[in-house]
Structure formats: C-alpha cells, structure tokens
Enzyme design. Structure first.
Site, PDB file in Angstrom:
ATOM      1  N   PHE A 151       0.864  -1.186   0.000  1.00 53.60           N
ATOM      2  CA  PHE A 151       0.000   0.000   0.000  1.00 53.60           C
ATOM      3  C   PHE A 151       0.895   1.229   0.000  1.00 53.60           C
ATOM      4  CE2 PHE A 151      -2.221   3.615   1.683  1.00 53.60           C
ATOM      5  CZ  PHE A 151      -3.391   3.594   0.937  1.00 53.60           C
ATOM      6  N   ASP A 235       9.300   2.925   2.051  1.00 56.25           N
ATOM      7  CA  ASP A 235       8.107   3.702   2.398  1.00 56.25           C
ATOM      8  C   ASP A 235       7.864   3.507   3.894  1.00 56.25           C
ATOM      9  OD1 ASP A 235       5.607   4.702   2.941  1.00 56.25           O
ATOM     10  OD2 ASP A 235       4.648   3.885   1.147  1.00 56.25           O
ATOM     11  N   LYS A 264       2.443  10.915   7.335  1.00 58.44           N
ATOM     12  CA  LYS A 264       1.605  10.676   8.507  1.00 58.44           C
ATOM     13  C   LYS A 264       2.094  11.403   9.770  1.00 58.44           C
ATOM     14  CE  LYS A 264      -1.086   6.935   6.862  1.00 58.44           C
ATOM     15  NZ  LYS A 264      -0.761   5.835   5.992  1.00 58.44           N
TER      16      LYS A 264
END
Ligand SMILES: *Cc1c(COP(=O)(O)O)cnc(C)c1O
Length: 410
Positions: A151, A235, A264
């Site tokens: 993802f 990531d 985030k």
C-alpha cells in the site's frame, strides 16, 4: 473511563451526522458508526458525549496523541505569524526544518510534499530521473519493482502497481512497474533487469495486514539493490517515526535505504506533511521546475513538523513504543480464542489475524467500539492495534481486558 450507554432513545447526534455523510459524501469509506468531536491524548469523545480509547491513531498519523500541547502551540504560533508563501519565495521555517529532518534521518537532502501518496510519487520520479541521468538507462525504459500486497497511496500511478482487488476499475494504468512477492528477496533479484532503477518496499506492510517480512529480508534486499545499482526506497510513512520501536523500521535490520519516504506522523496529527529524503547524488537530480508543490514546505507545515520531530527524539518515543508494545504483543498472544490465527507486531504496530471462520475483523472492531475502543480492520481478517505512542500502561491494561473479553466471548 468510557461512559457508554448514556444515550437516550430516538435520534442521536451520531445518527444525524452519519445521515448527512451518507447523503452528501462520496461513499469511498465505510467508517465505524462513531462521530468524534474532541480528542485529548489517547482519548476521543463523540458528539453524544461517549468516550473511546483511540487505538488506530489515524493510521499512525496521531503518534503523539490528540491535542499535544507543544504541537498545538507550534501550530497556533505559526498560524498567527505566516502560513503560506509557496516556494516562489523562501520562508523562515523551511531552512530550519530541512536542517532538522536531515540531521535526524542522516540524509543530505529533503524534498517536502504534503500527503503520503505525493511523497511516494516524488520517490518514483527521483528513481526514474536518477536512472536516466546517473545510471544511464535509456529514456522511457525505467522499471521500478514493488511488492505484492503493498500500500503506497491512492493516485493513479501508485495504484498502477497495487494488487488490491478493491483498487478499480480505474485503468489504464501507468506502465513501468513490476510486482514481486513481499518477503522473498530471491524474487527481487530475479526481477531485476538492466533497466531497473528502484525497488519500493514497506519495512512492515501496514495496510496489507501488518505483514512482517522474514528476518534478514531487508538486509538481503539492501545487498541486492547495491549489487545491481538499484535504488532501495523505503516507504516508512506508516512504520516510521518511532511506531515500531525504532525511529525507522529499517533500523531493526540496520539497513539504510537510498530513499526514505515519510508522512503521517510527520504532520503531528495536525496537518498533512510528507517528505522524501536522499543523499546529494540522488536528490541532486532535481533542477528548478522539475517537481514541486504549492503547499510543500509551507511555514505552517514546517513549524508543526519541527515540533513533532523535536518531541519524537527528545522524549524517546521509539524506546517507549518498544517498551510498551513488546509485552503488549506477548499479552495479546495469551488470549485463548479458537478464532485467532496469529498475533504479530513490532512496537505499537500490532495485528491480530483472525481465521476466516471468524467472519471478518470488521465485526470485532464494531464490538470493540461498543466496549469503548476504536480500532480498524486491516484487510479483511486483521484487527489492527496502533494506539498513540503516548499511551500509558494503565490504558493498555484497560484495553487488554476488553480485547480479551470480545475475542474470548465470540
Ligand atoms: C498511508 C500510507 C500512504 C499514503 O499516505 P496518504 O497521506 O494517505 O496519501 C503511503 N504509504 C503507506 C505505507 C501508508 O501507510
């Protein structure tokens, strides 16, 4: 603590809000039926006054809890001073931000963006341009290798290399990507061609179901990338900034990727802030006009990110995540339920995988909500537990009793 069962019969505020959303918002999410109105630390209160323990932390964006004093103060101070200049001009928060984030991560340069998906796109552009200008790949031939069940966000290019069946139909997709099995370093080496410029990997797959690769996987990937002159791009949007018990999850294997992608929690739970970090030989491929973002590197984002990075390192949240998370994972493993397939995690990124006969994780998340705990399924069968890193032991104890009861009674 949780004040549940206080609602009177009839239409609640919660019902009214959900009706508005159902009617007027695109249905691209299926949220739990709770409408949050306030947050303080690990706790949130809904529009009807019920209190819940937040064990999702906005997918790790709220690592420092809600309404953290120093982050809020940095935000309001900067909001009263200067919020946006665009990068047509310099602003006085950007330089200090660049200096701080490169010194904490140990890379030469940063490229700031806003959302995670934009940072991933930036990393892909970095690898392609590096491939053409440094590695010498023929133009338009670059290949980037990604992993199954990854993802990395929601843009067309990013979903071009997703194997999630929910992602469509949105084609035609961006070419130039290949998928290899996550956790299998041999598969990576086999897939590399002379045109391969980058390998994009999550050190732990969050959305994919809290998938932890076999020990040594990242080390082997690092060796393979070095051997074939391929950029290793990690990531760490979800795993980074202390979530897994290290500042970055790659540090569990002492691996240094060529390109580090953050998002985030970098925004302190206040606003979207993302960044791509790399050394000069790589990040140096960008020249004026070749990439950018109106909001990327804005003074408000920089001020908030600096506050987040400062408390992150000063208060040693990585150690805290390990100290609280490791015993909590062991404790979750003691829950006796024939429905549990596996409990796994690192630090405070934890998944409880249920067997298919349990009927999906979502209904357990709904039951936990009734008990005053907010969490969310990750894929169909995994209950994801990822509370803010500021959580206290007594709150974890409180949550444990409820998680145990919900799973054992089922
Ligand atoms: C959340 C996430 C993204 C996307 O971030 P957005 O800010 O939602 O675009 C990318 N990669 C990983 C690993 C993520 O967890």
């Amino acid at each position: 603590m949780a004040q549940l069962g206080t609602r009177t019969a009839g239409e609640t505020q919660t019902d009214r809000h959900i009706a508005m959303v159902e009617e007027h918002s695109a249905h691209n999410y299926a949220p739990l039926p709770v409408v949050i109105a306030r947050g303080e630390g690990c706790w949130v209160t809904d529009v009807d006054g019920d209190k819940y323990l937040d064990m999702l932390s906005a997918y790790s964006a709220v690592n420092f809890g809600h309404n953290h004093t120093e982050i809020r103060e940095a935000f309001t101070r900067q909001a009263h001073t200067l919020t946006l200049t665009s990068r047509a001009f310099h602003n006085d928060q950007f330089g200090p931000f660049c200096e701080l984030i490169t010194s904490i991560t140990g890379y030469d340069m940063v490229l700031p963006m806003n959302t995670g998906a934009e940072a991933v796109e930036t990393a892909l552009k970095t690898a392609r341009r590096w491939g053409y200008e440094v590695k010498g790949v023929e133009e338009n031939k670059a290949e980037i290798i990604c992993c199954t069940s990854n993802f990395h966000g929601r843009t067309i290019t990013v979903i071009s290399f997703s194997d999630d069946p929910c992602n469509g139909p949105f084609g035609p997709f961006t070419p130039g990507f290949r998928l290899v099995k996550y956790g299998a370093a041999d598969a990576l080496e086999t897939a590399i061609t002379p045109n391969t410029v980058g390998f994009l990997v999550e050190p732990i797959q969050g959305e994919g179901g809290i998938n932890i690769p076999p020990d040594g996987y990242l080390t082997k990937c690092r060796e393979i990338c070095t051997k074939h002159n391929v950029l290793m791009m990690a990531d760490e949007i979800q795993t980074g900034l202390a979530r897994t018990g290290k500042l970055f999850a790659v540090q569990h294997e002492n691996v240094r990727p060529d390109v580090l992608i953050l998002g985030k929690a970098l925004g302190g739970g206040v606003m979207p802030v993302s960044a791509v970090l790399a050394d000069k030989e790589i990040m140096g491929v960008f020249d004026p006009g070749s990439h950018g973002s109106t909001f990327g590197g804005n003074p408000l984002a920089c001020a908030v990110a600096m506050a987040a990075l400062t408390i992150l390192t000063r208060d040693n949240y990585a150690d805290r995540a390990a100290e609280l998370g490791t015993p909590f994972i062991e404790r979750l493993k003691t829950i006796k339920s024939p429905l549990i397939k596996e409990v796994r995690g690192r630090g405070l990124l934890i998944g409880i995988e249920l067997k298919p006969e349990a009927g999906g994780a979502k209904k357990f998340c709904k039951k936990l909500k009734e008990e005053g705990i907010l969490c969310k399924e990750s894929h169909d069968h995994v209950i994801r537990i990822a509370p803010p890193l500021i959580i206290e032991q007594k709150d974890l104890d409180w949550a444990f009793e409820r998680i145990k009861r919900v799973l054992e009674e089922a």
